[in-house]
Design a protein around this motif. Sequence first.
Motif, PDB file in Angstrom:
ATOM      1  N   ILE A  29       0.853  -1.197   0.000  1.00 14.98           N
ATOM      2  CA  ILE A  29       0.000   0.000   0.000  1.00 14.98           C
ATOM      3  C   ILE A  29       0.886   1.243   0.000  1.00 14.98           C
ATOM      4  CG2 ILE A  29      -1.725   1.318   1.302  1.00 14.98           C
ATOM      5  CD1 ILE A  29      -2.788  -1.323   2.398  1.00 14.98           C
ATOM      6  N   ILE A  30       0.545   2.188  -0.846  1.00  8.62           N
ATOM      7  CA  ILE A  30       1.230   3.481  -0.882  1.00  8.62           C
ATOM      8  C   ILE A  30       0.235   4.549  -0.437  1.00  8.62           C
ATOM      9  CG2 ILE A  30       2.282   5.227  -2.385  1.00  8.62           C
ATOM     10  CD1 ILE A  30       3.178   2.923  -4.226  1.00  8.62           C
ATOM     11  N   VAL A  31       0.622   5.367   0.533  1.00  7.85           N
ATOM     12  CA  VAL A  31      -0.252   6.458   0.982  1.00  7.85           C
ATOM     13  C   VAL A  31       0.469   7.785   0.765  1.00  7.85           C
ATOM     14  CG1 VAL A  31      -1.597   7.424   2.880  1.00  7.85           C
ATOM     15  CG2 VAL A  31      -1.262   4.950   2.747  1.00  7.85           C
ATOM     16  N   GLU A  32      -0.119   8.629  -0.050  1.00  7.62           N
ATOM     17  CA  GLU A  32       0.429   9.966  -0.283  1.00  7.62           C
ATOM     18  C   GLU A  32      -0.554  11.061   0.116  1.00  7.62           C
ATOM     19  OE1 GLU A  32       4.190   9.920  -1.113  1.00  7.62           O
ATOM     20  OE2 GLU A  32       3.193  11.672  -1.927  1.00  7.62           O
ATOM     21  N   GLY A  33      -1.763  10.654   0.475  1.00  5.27           N
ATOM     22  CA  GLY A  33      -2.817  11.622   0.771  1.00  5.27           C
ATOM     23  C   GLY A  33      -3.163  11.676   2.245  1.00  5.27           C
ATOM     24  N   VAL A  34      -4.448  11.869   2.529  1.00  2.00           N
ATOM     25  CA  VAL A  34      -4.937  12.001   3.905  1.00  2.00           C
ATOM     26  C   VAL A  34      -5.623  10.699   4.311  1.00  2.00           C
ATOM     27  CG1 VAL A  34      -6.485  13.302   5.416  1.00  2.00           C
ATOM     28  CG2 VAL A  34      -5.258  14.476   3.568  1.00  2.00           C
ATOM     29  N   LYS A  79      -4.273  -1.491   7.836  1.00  2.00           N
ATOM     30  CA  LYS A  79      -3.579  -2.743   8.150  1.00  2.00           C
ATOM     31  C   LYS A  79      -3.308  -3.489   6.851  1.00  2.00           C
ATOM     32  CE  LYS A  79      -4.174  -6.665  11.272  1.00  2.00           C
ATOM     33  NZ  LYS A  79      -5.092  -7.313  12.212  1.00  2.00           N
ATOM     34  N   THR A  80      -2.089  -3.981   6.687  1.00  2.00           N
ATOM     35  CA  THR A  80      -1.780  -4.819   5.533  1.00  2.00           C
ATOM     36  C   THR A  80      -0.775  -5.898   5.935  1.00  2.00           C
ATOM     37  OG1 THR A  80      -0.908  -4.923   3.283  1.00  2.00           O
ATOM     38  CG2 THR A  80       0.008  -3.215   4.694  1.00  2.00           C
ATOM     39  N   SER A  81      -0.904  -7.051   5.318  1.00  2.00           N
ATOM     40  CA  SER A  81       0.047  -8.127   5.604  1.00  2.00           C
ATOM     41  C   SER A  81       1.314  -7.982   4.761  1.00  2.00           C
ATOM     42  CB  SER A  81      -0.613  -9.487   5.366  1.00  2.00           C
ATOM     43  OG  SER A  81      -1.195  -9.525   4.089  1.00  2.00           O
ATOM     44  N   SER A  82       1.325  -6.995   3.867  1.00  2.00           N
ATOM     45  CA  SER A  82       2.525  -6.721   3.057  1.00  2.00           C
ATOM     46  C   SER A  82       3.172  -5.403   3.502  1.00  2.00           C
ATOM     47  CB  SER A  82       2.154  -6.692   1.580  1.00  2.00           C
ATOM     48  OG  SER A  82       1.724  -7.966   1.165  1.00  2.00           O
ATOM     49  N   ASN A  83       3.753  -4.701   2.580  1.00  2.00           N
ATOM     50  CA  ASN A  83       4.529  -3.516   2.943  1.00  2.00           C
ATOM     51  C   ASN A  83       3.747  -2.220   2.782  1.00  2.00           C
ATOM     52  OD1 ASN A  83       6.671  -5.229   3.432  1.00  2.00           O
ATOM     53  ND2 ASN A  83       7.396  -5.096   1.314  1.00  2.00           N
ATOM     54  N   LEU A  84       4.175  -1.220   3.529  1.00  2.00           N
ATOM     55  CA  LEU A  84       3.484   0.067   3.543  1.00  2.00           C
ATOM     56  C   LEU A  84       4.487   1.183   3.276  1.00  2.00           C
ATOM     57  CD1 LEU A  84       0.987   1.856   4.317  1.00  2.00           C
ATOM     58  CD2 LEU A  84       1.766   1.664   6.693  1.00  2.00           C
ATOM     59  N   PHE A  85       4.070   2.105   2.400  1.00  2.00           N
ATOM     60  CA  PHE A  85       4.898   3.283   2.123  1.00  2.00           C
ATOM     61  C   PHE A  85       4.058   4.512   2.420  1.00  2.00           C
ATOM     62  CE2 PHE A  85       6.379   6.791  -0.363  1.00  2.00           C
ATOM     63  CZ  PHE A  85       7.747   6.649  -0.456  1.00  2.00           C
ATOM     64  N   ILE A  86       4.534   5.362   3.331  1.00  2.00           N
ATOM     65  CA  ILE A  86       3.845   6.627   3.613  1.00  2.00           C
ATOM     66  C   ILE A  86       4.706   7.750   3.048  1.00  2.00           C
ATOM     67  CG2 ILE A  86       2.871   8.131   5.396  1.00  2.00           C
ATOM     68  CD1 ILE A  86       1.550   5.492   5.606  1.00  2.00           C
ATOM     69  N   GLY A  87       4.170   8.513   2.120  1.00  2.00           N
ATOM     70  CA  GLY A  87       4.927   9.571   1.442  1.00  2.00           C
ATOM     71  C   GLY A  87       5.203  10.771   2.326  1.00  2.00           C
ATOM     72  N   ASP A  88       6.116  11.611   1.871  1.00  2.00           N
ATOM     73  CA  ASP A  88       6.566  12.750   2.671  1.00  2.00           C
ATOM     74  C   ASP A  88       5.483  13.805   2.897  1.00  2.00           C
ATOM     75  OD1 ASP A  88       8.977  11.524   2.798  1.00  2.00           O
ATOM     76  OD2 ASP A  88       9.894  12.671   1.160  1.00  2.00           O
ATOM     77  N   ASN A  95       3.686  -5.403   7.417  1.00  4.28           N
ATOM     78  CA  ASN A  95       4.833  -6.296   7.544  1.00  4.28           C
ATOM     79  C   ASN A  95       6.092  -5.463   7.724  1.00  4.28           C
ATOM     80  OD1 ASN A  95       6.371  -8.666   7.493  1.00  4.28           O
ATOM     81  ND2 ASN A  95       6.764  -8.393   5.313  1.00  4.28           N
ATOM     82  N   GLU A  96       6.392  -4.638   6.710  1.00  4.31           N
ATOM     83  CA  GLU A  96       7.481  -3.673   6.813  1.00  4.31           C
ATOM     84  C   GLU A  96       6.946  -2.326   6.352  1.00  4.31           C
ATOM     85  OE1 GLU A  96      10.980  -4.955   4.779  1.00  4.31           O
ATOM     86  OE2 GLU A  96      11.381  -6.507   6.265  1.00  4.31           O
ATOM     87  N   ALA A  97       7.600  -1.252   6.768  1.00  7.20           N
ATOM     88  CA  ALA A  97       7.104   0.060   6.378  1.00  7.20           C
ATOM     89  C   ALA A  97       8.226   1.068   6.244  1.00  7.20           C
ATOM     90  CB  ALA A  97       6.070   0.559   7.388  1.00  7.20           C
ATOM     91  N   ARG A  98       7.987   1.986   5.337  1.00  2.00           N
ATOM     92  CA  ARG A  98       8.827   3.184   5.223  1.00  2.00           C
ATOM     93  C   ARG A  98       7.858   4.335   5.405  1.00  2.00           C
ATOM     94  NH1 ARG A  98       9.019   8.299   2.744  1.00  2.00           N
ATOM     95  NH2 ARG A  98      11.161   8.838   2.242  1.00  2.00           N
TER      96      ARG A  98
END
Lengths: 128, 249
Positions: free
Chosen positions: A33-38, A44-53, A64-67
């Motif tokens: 999942i990629i989140v760049e908004g609000v 919740k995800t069983s894979s990886n998460l990216f939260i943008g700047d 599972n893992e996140a940036r």
Amino acid sequence: MFTKIDEKNLKEAETIIGPSLKVKGDFSGKGNIIVEGVLEGSLKTSSNLFIGDDAKITASLEANEARVGGEINGNIKTHGHLEISSSSRINGDIDCSSISIARGAILNGKCIMNPNSNHPNKDIKDKN
Amino acid sequence: MHVYVYDSFLNQKKYASLLAKIETRITDLGLSGKISRLGLIKNIKETVENEIKRGAKTIIAVGNDQTISEILPAMINTQIPLGVIPIDGPNKLSVSLGIESGERACDVLSARRIERLDLGEVNKNYFLSNLFLVNDGTIIEMNKDFTIEPIGEGSVNILNMATLNYPMFENEKSNPRDEKLELYIETKRRRGVFQGEGRKSFFVFKTLTIINTKNNLITIDGVKQIDTPAEVKILPKGINIIVGKNRTF
């Protein structure tokens, strides 16, 4: 684990919450999942998460893992590695098995390192 | 028996020559059947349903995207395959299905490559390819778990099968055989990490509800419009369609 958004990440992501989107409620998924908004609620995800700047999060996060980057008000839990980028302003507790925090990041909350989580290098350590 | 359903616009004289060529080609290929010509007041759904009751083994839509769109409701959950002979435009659905216009479509019918494809359903209407709605005033409820609200100008697109008029999307994710629908939200403002890529959001789903507080309409497969609120869901493997080898999925 991806550390920046590029074309490959976009194609592999199951869900992309873009910069011009507001999502409210309890979101759960199985893919990256990629989140760049609000985002308000929980994610919740069983894979990886990216939260943008530029993201603005008022939610509890589990992956599972996140940036993560941007403004996060809520707890973060990862089963593997958590990378906190320099743009992060986090108000909440962290629960992970390994962590890296970039210079300039702001973290207000408890940090629990959980040895029972699936550390990304666990298999390598066991062999040694 | 093959039943060829000619759309009403084909009653114009300018199509007579083309139809004659197609009918000759059909005869040459041994695909002759009954021709049912639609008039302006003839209900296309009833016509097709009656032909299926009378024993039609294949229904062939002769016309454009609107013809296909109007025939779909009569074909739902039957085993009867739908063939298409595209004439005039718009023919984006046929292109995605790998069917060339006019006489060449007869060769696709002859090859009889049948795929069972998913359909989208929206308020008792059916779509093969996509729904389109402007962002302004749109709120999407997904599984009653969360809501999605686009900020800024742009469009909400729901895809079952990508057509060639969606070049900004990752078409490979829209497959009418995956039993899922894709929601793409695109906004015009360009800033941040999506600069140069467009500002896109993407979700995979099986059911959702669309509300528009400003009474903007949803366009179905580019040919029909309906009001909101609208419940959108996938109808897995809802229709048999004869496709060409150049299909997009």
